[in-house]
Design a protein around this motif. Structure first.
Motif, PDB file in Angstrom:
ATOM      1  N   HIS A  27      -6.746  -7.280 -10.873  1.00 43.13           N
ATOM      2  CA  HIS A  27      -7.965  -6.481 -11.037  1.00 43.13           C
ATOM      3  C   HIS A  27      -8.844  -6.465  -9.778  1.00 43.13           C
ATOM      4  CE1 HIS A  27      -9.604 -10.452 -11.883  1.00 43.13           C
ATOM      5  NE2 HIS A  27     -10.805  -9.940 -11.707  1.00 43.13           N
ATOM      6  N   VAL A  28      -8.838  -7.529  -8.999  1.00 40.93           N
ATOM      7  CA  VAL A  28      -9.700  -7.541  -7.814  1.00 40.93           C
ATOM      8  C   VAL A  28      -9.097  -6.767  -6.654  1.00 40.93           C
ATOM      9  CG1 VAL A  28     -10.902  -9.674  -8.427  1.00 40.93           C
ATOM     10  CG2 VAL A  28      -8.866  -9.780  -6.986  1.00 40.93           C
ATOM     11  N   PHE A  29      -7.794  -6.530  -6.679  1.00 38.24           N
ATOM     12  CA  PHE A  29      -7.129  -5.777  -5.618  1.00 38.24           C
ATOM     13  C   PHE A  29      -6.809  -4.336  -6.034  1.00 38.24           C
ATOM     14  CE2 PHE A  29      -6.306 -10.132  -4.283  1.00 38.24           C
ATOM     15  CZ  PHE A  29      -6.536 -10.058  -2.920  1.00 38.24           C
ATOM     16  N   ALA A  30      -7.243  -3.923  -7.208  1.00 36.58           N
ATOM     17  CA  ALA A  30      -6.870  -2.610  -7.740  1.00 36.58           C
ATOM     18  C   ALA A  30      -7.648  -1.467  -7.089  1.00 36.58           C
ATOM     19  CB  ALA A  30      -7.086  -2.584  -9.244  1.00 36.58           C
ATOM     20  N   ILE A  31      -6.978  -0.350  -6.999  1.00 38.96           N
ATOM     21  CA  ILE A  31      -7.550   0.928  -6.584  1.00 38.96           C
ATOM     22  C   ILE A  31      -7.500   1.826  -7.812  1.00 38.96           C
ATOM     23  CG2 ILE A  31      -7.138   2.982  -5.166  1.00 38.96           C
ATOM     24  CD1 ILE A  31      -5.864   1.107  -3.075  1.00 38.96           C
ATOM     25  N   THR A  32      -8.487   2.703  -7.962  1.00 36.32           N
ATOM     26  CA  THR A  32      -8.519   3.610  -9.098  1.00 36.32           C
ATOM     27  C   THR A  32      -8.366   5.048  -8.609  1.00 36.32           C
ATOM     28  OG1 THR A  32     -10.007   2.090 -10.239  1.00 36.32           O
ATOM     29  CG2 THR A  32      -9.866   4.317 -11.111  1.00 36.32           C
ATOM     30  N   VAL A  33      -7.530   5.796  -9.292  1.00 38.62           N
ATOM     31  CA  VAL A  33      -7.419   7.242  -9.071  1.00 38.62           C
ATOM     32  C   VAL A  33      -8.093   7.887 -10.271  1.00 38.62           C
ATOM     33  CG1 VAL A  33      -5.850   9.193  -8.827  1.00 38.62           C
ATOM     34  CG2 VAL A  33      -5.315   7.014  -7.705  1.00 38.62           C
ATOM     35  N   GLU A  34      -9.178   8.630 -10.016  1.00 41.22           N
ATOM     36  CA  GLU A  34     -10.023   9.173 -11.085  1.00 41.22           C
ATOM     37  C   GLU A  34     -10.058  10.694 -11.046  1.00 41.22           C
ATOM     38  OE1 GLU A  34     -13.910   7.539 -10.533  1.00 41.22           O
ATOM     39  OE2 GLU A  34     -13.192   5.484 -10.598  1.00 41.22           O
ATOM     40  N   TYR A  35      -9.942  11.297 -12.211  1.00 35.82           N
ATOM     41  CA  TYR A  35     -10.025  12.752 -12.324  1.00 35.82           C
ATOM     42  C   TYR A  35     -11.457  13.202 -12.085  1.00 35.82           C
ATOM     43  CZ  TYR A  35      -9.276  17.459 -14.081  1.00 35.82           C
ATOM     44  OH  TYR A  35      -9.189  18.824 -14.197  1.00 35.82           O
ATOM     45  N   PRO A  89      -1.322  -2.102  -0.563  1.00 36.26           N
ATOM     46  CA  PRO A  89      -1.005  -3.392   0.068  1.00 36.26           C
ATOM     47  C   PRO A  89      -2.081  -3.874   1.045  1.00 36.26           C
ATOM     48  CG  PRO A  89       0.879  -1.903   0.199  1.00 36.26           C
ATOM     49  CD  PRO A  89      -0.289  -1.103  -0.273  1.00 36.26           C
ATOM     50  N   HIS A  90      -2.934  -2.959   1.481  1.00 36.18           N
ATOM     51  CA  HIS A  90      -3.915  -3.271   2.522  1.00 36.18           C
ATOM     52  C   HIS A  90      -5.320  -3.566   1.995  1.00 36.18           C
ATOM     53  CE1 HIS A  90      -0.706  -1.988   5.115  1.00 36.18           C
ATOM     54  NE2 HIS A  90      -0.638  -0.865   4.430  1.00 36.18           N
ATOM     55  N   VAL A  91      -5.520  -3.516   0.674  1.00 35.31           N
ATOM     56  CA  VAL A  91      -6.821  -3.848   0.094  1.00 35.31           C
ATOM     57  C   VAL A  91      -7.154  -5.285   0.458  1.00 35.31           C
ATOM     58  CG1 VAL A  91      -8.054  -4.229  -2.077  1.00 35.31           C
ATOM     59  CG2 VAL A  91      -6.628  -2.201  -1.786  1.00 35.31           C
ATOM     60  N   VAL A  92      -8.379  -5.511   0.929  1.00 38.16           N
ATOM     61  CA  VAL A  92      -8.793  -6.846   1.370  1.00 38.16           C
ATOM     62  C   VAL A  92      -9.865  -7.405   0.437  1.00 38.16           C
ATOM     63  CG1 VAL A  92      -9.839  -8.181   3.240  1.00 38.16           C
ATOM     64  CG2 VAL A  92      -8.260  -6.313   3.774  1.00 38.16           C
ATOM     65  N   VAL A  93      -9.657  -8.640   0.017  1.00 36.15           N
ATOM     66  CA  VAL A  93     -10.627  -9.396  -0.780  1.00 36.15           C
ATOM     67  C   VAL A  93     -10.741 -10.773  -0.159  1.00 36.15           C
ATOM     68  CG1 VAL A  93     -11.152 -10.379  -3.039  1.00 36.15           C
ATOM     69  CG2 VAL A  93     -10.085  -8.121  -2.882  1.00 36.15           C
ATOM     70  N   ASN A  94     -11.950 -11.157   0.224  1.00 32.53           N
ATOM     71  CA  ASN A  94     -12.187 -12.469   0.836  1.00 32.53           C
ATOM     72  C   ASN A  94     -11.240 -12.758   2.002  1.00 32.53           C
ATOM     73  OD1 ASN A  94     -14.305 -13.061  -0.925  1.00 32.53           O
ATOM     74  ND2 ASN A  94     -12.927 -13.953  -2.426  1.00 32.53           N
TER      75      ASN A  94
END
Length: 112
Positions: A27-35, A89-94
């Motif tokens: 959940h902390v690394f997720a990306i959302t695609v929204e309509y 793969p490139h989402v950064v958290v901490n």
């Protein structure tokens, strides 16, 4: 016979992540695609919106974007999902990317 139309069902959001379902960090690394209507989709994460150039920008609120911004940050579904998959793969958290998190939680799946 009813004078009401058929009930419609429409998917309006996709969760995209390198980490598999059930992973504690997904959940902390997720990306959302929204309509966003009229066949247009946005790729979002924590108030930022992914552009066609691969850069994240603030401006997901309706009052702070113009037509040029919208054309660079709204996509058909296939394009939005492709961009989200490429970015996942490139989402950064901490200071750690999703790829780092995957490698830490899945050591048994790493090549030796």
């Amino acid at each position: 016979m009813s004078d009401l139309p058929d009930v419609t069902v429409q998917a309006t959001e996709y969760a995209v992540s390198l980490l598999p379902e059930g992973d504690i960090n997904r959940h902390v690394f997720a990306i959302t695609v929204e309509y966003r209507g009229v066949g247009q989709w946005a790729v979002t994460r924590h108030g930022f919106c992914l552009g066609a150039d691969g850069e994240w920008a603030q401006g997901v609120k309706p009052y702070d974007r113009g037509d040029d911004w919208l054309s660079a940050h709204r996509f058909d579904l296939d394009t939005a999902l492709r961009l989200a998959r490429e970015a996942a793969p490139h989402v950064v958290v901490n200071g750690h990317t999703a790829a780092d998190a995957y490698r830490r939680t899945r050591p048994e799946e790493q090549p030796r």
